[in-house]
Design a protein around this motif. Structure first.
Motif, mmCIF file in Angstrom:
data_model
loop_
_atom_site.group_PDB
_atom_site.id
_atom_site.type_symbol
_atom_site.label_atom_id
_atom_site.label_comp_id
_atom_site.label_asym_id
_atom_site.label_seq_id
_atom_site.Cartn_x
_atom_site.Cartn_y
_atom_site.Cartn_z
ATOM 1 N N ARG A 120 24.972 17.421 8.313
ATOM 2 C CA ARG A 120 26.337 17.432 7.808
ATOM 3 C C ARG A 120 26.336 17.093 6.318
ATOM 4 N N HIS A 121 27.375 17.569 5.647
ATOM 5 C CA HIS A 121 27.612 17.243 4.243
ATOM 6 C C HIS A 121 29.124 17.084 4.061
ATOM 7 N N PRO A 141 21.473 13.887 9.072
ATOM 8 C CA PRO A 141 21.187 14.730 10.234
ATOM 9 C C PRO A 141 22.268 14.606 11.294
ATOM 10 N N GLY A 142 22.627 15.722 11.912
ATOM 11 C CA GLY A 142 23.529 15.731 13.053
ATOM 12 C C GLY A 142 24.875 15.093 12.802
ATOM 13 N N THR A 187 30.624 20.714 5.021
ATOM 14 C CA THR A 187 29.933 21.776 5.748
ATOM 15 C C THR A 187 29.006 21.158 6.782
ATOM 16 N N TYR A 188 28.747 21.942 7.820
ATOM 17 C CA TYR A 188 27.686 21.637 8.770
ATOM 18 C C TYR A 188 26.606 22.673 8.552
ATOM 19 N N GLU A 247 31.833 26.030 7.258
ATOM 20 C CA GLU A 247 32.812 25.316 6.439
ATOM 21 C C GLU A 247 33.681 24.375 7.264
ATOM 22 N N ILE A 248 33.932 23.192 6.701
ATOM 23 C CA ILE A 248 34.923 22.255 7.214
ATOM 24 C C ILE A 248 36.034 22.256 6.181
#
Length: 132
Positions: free
Chosen positions: A55-56, A72-73, A105-106, A119-120
C-alpha cells in the motif's frame, strides 16, 4: 471540488471503495488530536485473480502537511482476490487538524505476473456537521 467521506475508483477491474468516519470518543480536540476510522472494500470485478502486495497512502492535513505511508499488505494481510471476490478491512488515521484527506494506491499483481497500481480515490477526513 471538496473530497467526500466516501470514494470509489476502479483500476483494471479492481474496485476500491472507502468510507471514513470521525471517532469523537478517541479524539481530543484541545490537544490537537483528531481520529478517524476508514473502511476499505476491495472488489475484483475483472476477469482474472489479483493479489494485493503493498500500500501507499498520501495523507494531507488542513495545513497542507503531507504524510506518506508505505508498507506490505493491509492490516497484516495480502489478500488474493479471484474474480467476484471482495476483501474488507477497517483502519484508522490521526491528524493534528480537524480535517484532511487521504488517497493512494495498492500495488497489485495478477496471477500471470502482471503488476499494476490500483487507485484509491481521495476521501475526506472531516468532522460531522452539527446543528445547534
Amino acid at each position: 471540488m471538496q473530497p467526500t467521506t466516501t470514494s470509489t475508483a476502479i483500476t483494471d477491474g479492481i474496485r476500491i471503495t472507502v468510507t471514513s468516519r470521525y471517532l469523537a470518543e478517541q479524539s481530543t480536540p484541545l490537544a490537537h488530536r483528531y481520529v478517524w476510522a476508514y473502511t476499505v472494500r476491495i472488489t475484483n470485478e475483472g476477469g482474472s485473480a489479483a493479489k494485493l502486495l503493498s500500500r501507499h497512502w498520501i495523507i494531507t492535513d488542513a495545513r497542507g502537511k503531507i504524510e506518506e505511508v508505505k508498507g506490505p499488505g493491509v492490516v497484516g494481510e495480502q489478500p488474493h482476490l479471484a474474480p467476484g471476490q471482495s476483501f474488507q478491512y477497517t483502519s484508522g488515521c490521526m491528524l493534528a487538524t480537524s480535517r484532511g484527506a487521504m488517497r493512494g494506491t495498492y500495488q497489485m499483481v495478477r496471477d500471470d505476473g502482471g503488476g499494476f497500481d490500483a487507485e484509491i480515490a481521495t476521501f475526506a477526513l472531516e468532522l460531522p456537521l452539527t446543528l445547534n
